[in-house]
Design a protein around this motif. Structure first.
Motif, short mmCIF file in Angstrom:
data_model
loop_
_atom_site.label_atom_id
_atom_site.label_comp_id
_atom_site.label_asym_id
_atom_site.label_seq_id
_atom_site.Cartn_x
_atom_site.Cartn_y
_atom_site.Cartn_z
N GLY A 172 17.66 5.08 11.35
CA GLY A 172 16.22 4.89 11.28
C GLY A 172 15.79 4.56 9.86
O GLY A 172 16.49 4.88 8.90
N VAL A 173 14.65 3.93 9.72
CA VAL A 173 14.15 3.54 8.39
C VAL A 173 12.69 3.94 8.26
O VAL A 173 11.88 3.64 9.14
N THR A 174 12.37 4.61 7.16
CA THR A 174 11.00 5.02 6.86
C THR A 174 10.58 4.45 5.52
O THR A 174 11.32 4.54 4.54
N TYR A 175 9.38 3.89 5.49
CA TYR A 175 8.79 3.40 4.23
C TYR A 175 7.62 4.30 3.87
O TYR A 175 6.70 4.49 4.66
N VAL A 176 7.67 4.89 2.66
CA VAL A 176 6.63 5.79 2.19
C VAL A 176 5.86 5.11 1.07
O VAL A 176 6.46 4.60 0.12
N ALA A 177 4.53 5.10 1.18
CA ALA A 177 3.71 4.40 0.19
C ALA A 177 2.69 5.36 -0.43
O ALA A 177 1.54 5.43 0.00
N PRO A 178 3.10 6.13 -1.45
CA PRO A 178 2.15 7.04 -2.10
C PRO A 178 1.09 6.29 -2.91
O PRO A 178 1.26 5.12 -3.26
#
Length: 267
Positions: A172-178
């Motif tokens: 799985g792939v998660t993109y986090v954009a703080p």
């Protein structure tokens, strides 16, 4: 590391968001591999965790040797890879050196791509998850952050592409954009916080909601409704964002802050 344990590997773990994510991972029962260029900072992070479940890798992931050391520490099975290491280049493009540009692109994009490639077998063995730490600057490109924004746009594209590609291996792939965050790197743009009206989060706040999203298997993680609205405006009515940011960039406060920062760099 303990046998049959879940393992999370975090780059840039010596401070800021990386350190806060390591704490969250340890609280969730993961063994943690802390990666960073400075061993002293990694030791400070490790002191906040269960010492029996931590491995330190003092390595520069922009080098082949550094990445090899990280891969060796990960072993044959890796549950979570967090690409968090990054550099920040801030200022007028004409004031940035070749070295600043190369280091920012090399760390934020090239090294992350190469390390991910090298760890795909271990992630595949665990049917694990790749987590790329991006930024809202990868959704809305601010003036004077153009090089940094370009790298975060690249990480967002990388995440989308690998989500489709690595599904073959059960990864799985998660993109986090703080949003902008109160980290040591903030000193590079502290002079622009007020002129641009930025809202800064603590690393702990970012890590709390990011880790919850990672555990839930979310594809993308954004900080709040305001950022969703601005991202939607960027996609549907970019001229509105252009007008607002051009106004802020051209303000007397922003220009004075830039000039002062440039003089400090040159002195």
């Amino acid at each position: 590391m303990t046998p049959n344990s879940r393992v999370a590997l975090i780059t840039g773990a010596g401070s800021g968001i990386g350190r806060a994510l390591a704490i969250e991972a340890a609280r969730s029962g993961y063994d943690v591999v802390l990666v960073g260029r400075r061993r002293t900072q990694l030791e400070q992070t490790a002191s906040l965790l269960d010492a029996g479940k931590v491995r330190l890798v003092a390595a520069d992931i922009t080098t082949k040797e550094g990445r090899a050391a990280v891969v060796a520490a990960a072993g044959d099975r890796l549950d979570i890879l967090v690409n968090n290491a990054g550099r920040l280049a801030v200022g007028r493009l004409t004031d940035l050196s070749d070295e600043e540009i190369a280091q920012t692109v090399g760390t934020n994009v090239t090294a992350a791509v190469q390390l991910t490639r090298d760890l795909v077998p271990a992630l595949s063995a665990a049917q694990g998850r790749l987590v790329n730490i991006g930024s809202m600057f990868g959704m809305i490109a601010f003036p004077y952050f153009a090089t940094y924004s370009a790298t975060k746009f690249a990480m967002r594209g990388l995440s989308d592409g690998l989500r489709r590609e690595l599904s073959e291996f059960g990864i799985g792939v998660t993109y986090v954009a703080p949003r902008a965050t109160q980290t040591p790197a903030q000193s590079a743009f502290a002079h622009l916080v007020e002129p641009f009206g930025m809202v800064l989060d603590t690393p702990e706040r970012v890590a709390t909601w990011a880790w919850a999203g990672i555990m839930a298997g979310r594809k993308t993680i954004y900080p709040g409704i305001g950022e969703h609205i601005f991202a939607l405006l960027q996609a549907l009515a970019p001229s509105l964002i252009d007008t607002a940011l051009k106004h802020k960039a051209g303000s007397a406060r922003a220009q004075a802050a830039l000039n002062s920062y440039t003089l400090q760099k040159e002195s």
